[in-house]
Scaffold this motif. Structure first.
Motif, PDB file in Angstrom:
ATOM      1  N   THR A   1       0.812  -1.221   0.000  1.00  0.00           N
ATOM      2  CA  THR A   1       0.000   0.000   0.000  1.00  0.00           C
ATOM      3  C   THR A   1       0.843   1.269   0.000  1.00  0.00           C
ATOM      4  N   ARG A   2       2.095   1.189   0.414  1.00  0.00           N
ATOM      5  CA  ARG A   2       2.949   2.385   0.477  1.00  0.00           C
ATOM      6  C   ARG A   2       4.017   2.431  -0.601  1.00  0.00           C
ATOM      7  N   LYS A   3       3.925   1.572  -1.626  1.00  0.00           N
ATOM      8  CA  LYS A   3       5.017   1.476  -2.596  1.00  0.00           C
ATOM      9  C   LYS A   3       5.175   2.728  -3.452  1.00  0.00           C
ATOM     10  N   ASN A   4       4.133   3.475  -3.708  1.00  0.00           N
ATOM     11  CA  ASN A   4       4.236   4.668  -4.555  1.00  0.00           C
ATOM     12  C   ASN A   4       4.278   5.961  -3.752  1.00  0.00           C
ATOM     13  N   ILE A   5       4.503   5.884  -2.456  1.00  0.00           N
ATOM     14  CA  ILE A   5       4.526   7.072  -1.606  1.00  0.00           C
ATOM     15  C   ILE A   5       5.966   7.388  -1.219  1.00  0.00           C
ATOM     16  N   ASN A   6       6.405   8.596  -1.531  1.00  0.00           N
ATOM     17  CA  ASN A   6       7.728   9.051  -1.116  1.00  0.00           C
ATOM     18  C   ASN A   6       7.560   9.704   0.259  1.00  0.00           C
ATOM     19  N   GLN A   7       8.164   9.119   1.261  1.00  0.00           N
ATOM     20  CA  GLN A   7       7.953   9.570   2.631  1.00  0.00           C
ATOM     21  C   GLN A   7       8.438  11.001   2.852  1.00  0.00           C
ATOM     22  N   GLU A   8       9.466  11.412   2.149  1.00  0.00           N
ATOM     23  CA  GLU A   8       9.984  12.773   2.310  1.00  0.00           C
ATOM     24  C   GLU A   8       8.996  13.824   1.784  1.00  0.00           C
ATOM     25  N   ASP A   9       8.168  13.441   0.798  1.00  0.00           N
ATOM     26  CA  ASP A   9       7.187  14.386   0.252  1.00  0.00           C
ATOM     27  C   ASP A   9       5.999  14.597   1.178  1.00  0.00           C
ATOM     28  N   VAL A  10       5.650  13.609   1.968  1.00  0.00           N
ATOM     29  CA  VAL A  10       4.477  13.716   2.834  1.00  0.00           C
ATOM     30  C   VAL A  10       4.839  14.044   4.284  1.00  0.00           C
ATOM     31  N   GLN A  11       6.117  14.229   4.567  1.00  0.00           N
ATOM     32  CA  GLN A  11       6.553  14.555   5.926  1.00  0.00           C
ATOM     33  C   GLN A  11       6.089  15.969   6.268  1.00  0.00           C
ATOM     34  N   PRO A  12       5.349  16.152   7.372  1.00  0.00           N
ATOM     35  CA  PRO A  12       4.811  17.480   7.689  1.00  0.00           C
ATOM     36  C   PRO A  12       5.882  18.454   8.188  1.00  0.00           C
ATOM     37  N   GLY A  13       5.731  19.702   7.842  1.00  0.00           N
ATOM     38  CA  GLY A  13       6.585  20.766   8.365  1.00  0.00           C
ATOM     39  C   GLY A  13       8.035  20.674   7.971  1.00  0.00           C
ATOM     40  N   ASN A  14       8.335  20.049   6.846  1.00  0.00           N
ATOM     41  CA  ASN A  14       9.722  19.871   6.383  1.00  0.00           C
ATOM     42  C   ASN A  14      10.607  19.234   7.446  1.00  0.00           C
ATOM     43  N   MET A  15      10.012  18.346   8.223  1.00  0.00           N
ATOM     44  CA  MET A  15      10.779  17.654   9.256  1.00  0.00           C
ATOM     45  C   MET A  15      11.593  16.525   8.635  1.00  0.00           C
ATOM     46  N   LYS A  16      12.656  16.160   9.307  1.00  0.00           N
ATOM     47  CA  LYS A  16      13.518  15.074   8.856  1.00  0.00           C
ATOM     48  C   LYS A  16      12.775  13.743   9.019  1.00  0.00           C
ATOM     49  N   VAL A  17      12.920  12.854   8.044  1.00  0.00           N
ATOM     50  CA  VAL A  17      12.308  11.529   8.126  1.00  0.00           C
ATOM     51  C   VAL A  17      12.976  10.764   9.262  1.00  0.00           C
ATOM     52  N   TRP A  18      12.179   9.995  10.016  1.00  0.00           N
ATOM     53  CA  TRP A  18      12.682   9.291  11.186  1.00  0.00           C
ATOM     54  C   TRP A  18      13.812   8.353  10.829  1.00  0.00           C
ATOM     55  N   THR A  19      14.860   8.385  11.635  1.00  0.00           N
ATOM     56  CA  THR A  19      15.966   7.440  11.512  1.00  0.00           C
ATOM     57  C   THR A  19      16.234   6.857  12.890  1.00  0.00           C
ATOM     58  N   ASP A  20      16.863   5.705  12.917  1.00  0.00           N
ATOM     59  CA  ASP A  20      17.158   5.023  14.175  1.00  0.00           C
ATOM     60  C   ASP A  20      18.283   5.756  14.893  1.00  0.00           C
ATOM     61  N   PRO A  21      18.046   6.309  16.085  1.00  0.00           N
ATOM     62  CA  PRO A  21      19.082   7.054  16.787  1.00  0.00           C
ATOM     63  C   PRO A  21      20.203   6.152  17.296  1.00  0.00           C
ATOM     64  N   PHE A  22      19.970   4.859  17.378  1.00  0.00           N
ATOM     65  CA  PHE A  22      20.996   3.940  17.873  1.00  0.00           C
ATOM     66  C   PHE A  22      21.729   3.224  16.741  1.00  0.00           C
ATOM     67  N   ASP A  23      21.444   3.615  15.512  1.00  0.00           N
ATOM     68  CA  ASP A  23      22.113   3.008  14.366  1.00  0.00           C
ATOM     69  C   ASP A  23      23.574   3.444  14.365  1.00  0.00           C
ATOM     70  N   ARG A  24      24.464   2.484  14.287  1.00  0.00           N
ATOM     71  CA  ARG A  24      25.912   2.772  14.323  1.00  0.00           C
ATOM     72  C   ARG A  24      26.403   3.229  12.950  1.00  0.00           C
ATOM     73  N   LYS A  25      27.318   4.178  12.958  1.00  0.00           N
ATOM     74  CA  LYS A  25      27.905   4.665  11.718  1.00  0.00           C
ATOM     75  C   LYS A  25      28.816   3.578  11.128  1.00  0.00           C
ATOM     76  N   LYS A  26      28.741   3.431   9.814  1.00  0.00           N
ATOM     77  CA  LYS A  26      29.529   2.404   9.140  1.00  0.00           C
ATOM     78  C   LYS A  26      30.751   3.060   8.516  1.00  0.00           C
ATOM     79  N   SER A  27      31.761   3.364   9.344  1.00  0.00           N
ATOM     80  CA  SER A  27      32.969   4.003   8.813  1.00  0.00           C
ATOM     81  C   SER A  27      34.212   3.273   9.228  1.00  0.00           C
TER      82      SER A  27
END
Length: 72
Positions: free
Chosen positions: A46-72
């Motif tokens: 049901t969400r395959k044609n929806i770009n989450q960044e386009d529907v995010q209210p108030g130009n807020m950043k799309v949710w990301t995992d705060p505990f995701d480790r950087k891959k460097s």
């Protein structure tokens, strides 16, 4: 005059009431928790044609995992 819900009839009434509530709650609450793959597949479809960044209210950043480790 006799009382209707007395003795074993009261027990049957309570059992039927709890059973009806359980049967009503199963497809709404329990099935999505038990069969997560089925519901994730429906959500992906049901969400395959929806770009989450386009529907995010108030130009807020799309949710990301705060505990995701950087891959460097």
């Amino acid at each position: 005059m006799t009382k209707l819900l007395e003795g074993w009839r009261y027990g049957v009434f309570i059992t039927m009431l709890v059973g009806a509530i359980g049967l009503t709650c199963y497809p709404i609450i329990i099935d999505p928790m038990v069969n997560t793959k089925k519901w994730k597949k429906i959500q992906d479809h049901t969400r395959k044609n929806i770009n989450q960044e386009d529907v995010q209210p108030g130009n807020m950043k799309v949710w990301t995992d705060p505990f995701d480790r950087k891959k460097s």
